[in-house]
Design a protein around this motif. Structure first.
Motif, short mmCIF file in Angstrom:
data_model
loop_
_atom_site.label_atom_id
_atom_site.label_comp_id
_atom_site.label_asym_id
_atom_site.label_seq_id
_atom_site.Cartn_x
_atom_site.Cartn_y
_atom_site.Cartn_z
N GLY A 25 -11.08 -8.12 2.10
CA GLY A 25 -10.21 -9.27 1.88
C GLY A 25 -8.78 -8.98 1.47
O GLY A 25 -8.02 -9.91 1.19
N PHE A 26 -8.38 -7.73 1.43
CA PHE A 26 -6.98 -7.42 1.11
C PHE A 26 -6.10 -7.81 2.29
O PHE A 26 -6.44 -7.56 3.44
CB PHE A 26 -6.81 -5.92 0.81
N LYS A 27 -4.97 -8.41 1.98
CA LYS A 27 -4.01 -8.85 3.00
C LYS A 27 -2.68 -8.16 2.75
O LYS A 27 -2.26 -7.97 1.60
CB LYS A 27 -3.78 -10.37 2.93
N GLU A 28 -1.99 -7.83 3.84
CA GLU A 28 -0.69 -7.16 3.70
C GLU A 28 0.35 -8.13 3.14
O GLU A 28 0.40 -9.30 3.53
CB GLU A 28 -0.22 -6.60 5.03
N VAL A 29 1.17 -7.62 2.23
CA VAL A 29 2.27 -8.38 1.63
C VAL A 29 3.56 -7.68 2.06
O VAL A 29 4.03 -6.75 1.40
CB VAL A 29 2.16 -8.40 0.09
N THR A 30 4.10 -8.10 3.19
CA THR A 30 5.20 -7.37 3.79
C THR A 30 6.45 -7.33 2.91
O THR A 30 7.18 -6.33 2.92
CB THR A 30 5.56 -7.95 5.17
N ASP A 31 6.71 -8.37 2.13
CA ASP A 31 7.92 -8.38 1.31
C ASP A 31 7.79 -7.50 0.06
O ASP A 31 8.77 -7.31 -0.67
CB ASP A 31 8.32 -9.81 0.92
N ALA A 32 6.63 -6.92 -0.19
CA ALA A 32 6.44 -6.03 -1.33
C ALA A 32 6.54 -4.55 -0.94
O ALA A 32 6.51 -3.68 -1.81
CB ALA A 32 5.09 -6.29 -2.00
N GLN A 35 10.11 1.64 0.78
CA GLN A 35 10.28 2.90 1.52
C GLN A 35 9.26 3.03 2.66
O GLN A 35 8.74 4.11 2.92
CB GLN A 35 10.20 4.09 0.58
N GLY A 36 8.94 1.92 3.28
CA GLY A 36 7.99 1.94 4.40
C GLY A 36 6.53 1.99 4.01
O GLY A 36 5.67 2.08 4.87
N VAL A 37 6.23 1.93 2.72
CA VAL A 37 4.85 1.95 2.25
C VAL A 37 4.31 0.53 2.24
O VAL A 37 4.85 -0.35 1.56
CB VAL A 37 4.74 2.58 0.84
N ALA A 38 3.26 0.28 3.02
CA ALA A 38 2.65 -1.05 3.10
C ALA A 38 1.91 -1.37 1.81
O ALA A 38 1.30 -0.50 1.20
CB ALA A 38 1.70 -1.11 4.29
N VAL A 39 1.98 -2.63 1.43
CA VAL A 39 1.33 -3.12 0.21
C VAL A 39 0.33 -4.20 0.59
O VAL A 39 0.60 -5.03 1.46
CB VAL A 39 2.39 -3.69 -0.78
N TYR A 40 -0.81 -4.17 -0.08
CA TYR A 40 -1.88 -5.14 0.17
C TYR A 40 -2.25 -5.82 -1.14
O TYR A 40 -2.16 -5.21 -2.21
CB TYR A 40 -3.11 -4.44 0.76
N SER A 41 -2.69 -7.07 -1.03
CA SER A 41 -3.10 -7.80 -2.22
C SER A 41 -4.44 -8.48 -1.99
O SER A 41 -4.86 -8.73 -0.86
CB SER A 41 -2.05 -8.83 -2.63
N TYR A 52 -5.55 -10.70 -9.97
CA TYR A 52 -4.71 -10.39 -8.81
C TYR A 52 -4.55 -8.88 -8.72
O TYR A 52 -4.23 -8.23 -9.71
CB TYR A 52 -3.34 -11.07 -8.95
N VAL A 53 -4.80 -8.34 -7.54
CA VAL A 53 -4.75 -6.90 -7.31
C VAL A 53 -3.72 -6.61 -6.24
O VAL A 53 -3.72 -7.26 -5.19
CB VAL A 53 -6.12 -6.36 -6.86
N LEU A 54 -2.86 -5.65 -6.48
CA LEU A 54 -1.94 -5.14 -5.47
C LEU A 54 -2.20 -3.66 -5.34
O LEU A 54 -2.43 -2.96 -6.33
CB LEU A 54 -0.49 -5.40 -5.86
N ARG A 55 -2.14 -3.16 -4.10
CA ARG A 55 -2.52 -1.78 -3.85
C ARG A 55 -1.72 -1.23 -2.66
O ARG A 55 -1.47 -1.94 -1.70
CB ARG A 55 -4.01 -1.74 -3.54
#
Length: 95
Positions: A25-32, A35-41, A52-55
């Motif tokens: 269920g993690f979804k990409e958070v493009t505005d977070a 340096q090109g590292v994708a973030v998921y929440s 709330y989890v960000l990874r």
């Protein structure tokens, strides 16, 4: 939290980790991204409370680095995560 994991094929491991977290269920958070590292929440339940989890995961050398933050307050989770990711990127840049 930051975790380092060495592997013979770090790019494959990072891809597997991303695929697995998307299944959970993690979804990409493009505005977070930084340096090109994708973030998921993800929003999860822990002891009856929403958390709330960000990874993020990225590769440097033979290592996959995970940076994550979690908090019952979404804004705090995002703020803690952004600071942790920036600090880690200052130490070890992605390749």
């Amino acid at each position: 939290t930051t975790l380092f994991r060495s592997t013979g094929d770090p790019k494959a491991l990072a891809k597997t980790i991303t695929t697995d977290q998307e299944r959970f269920g993690f979804k990409e958070v493009t505005d977070a991204a930084q340096q090109g590292v994708a973030v998921y929440s993800s929003q999860q339940e822990n002891a009856g409370r929403k958390v709330y989890v960000l990874r993020a995961h990225y590769v440097t050398g033979d290592n996959v680095i995970r940076v994550e933050a979690f908090d019952p307050d979404e804004v705090k989770a995002k703020d803690h995560f952004a600071a942790a990711l920036q600090a880690q990127l200052n130490l070890t840049a992605p390749e």
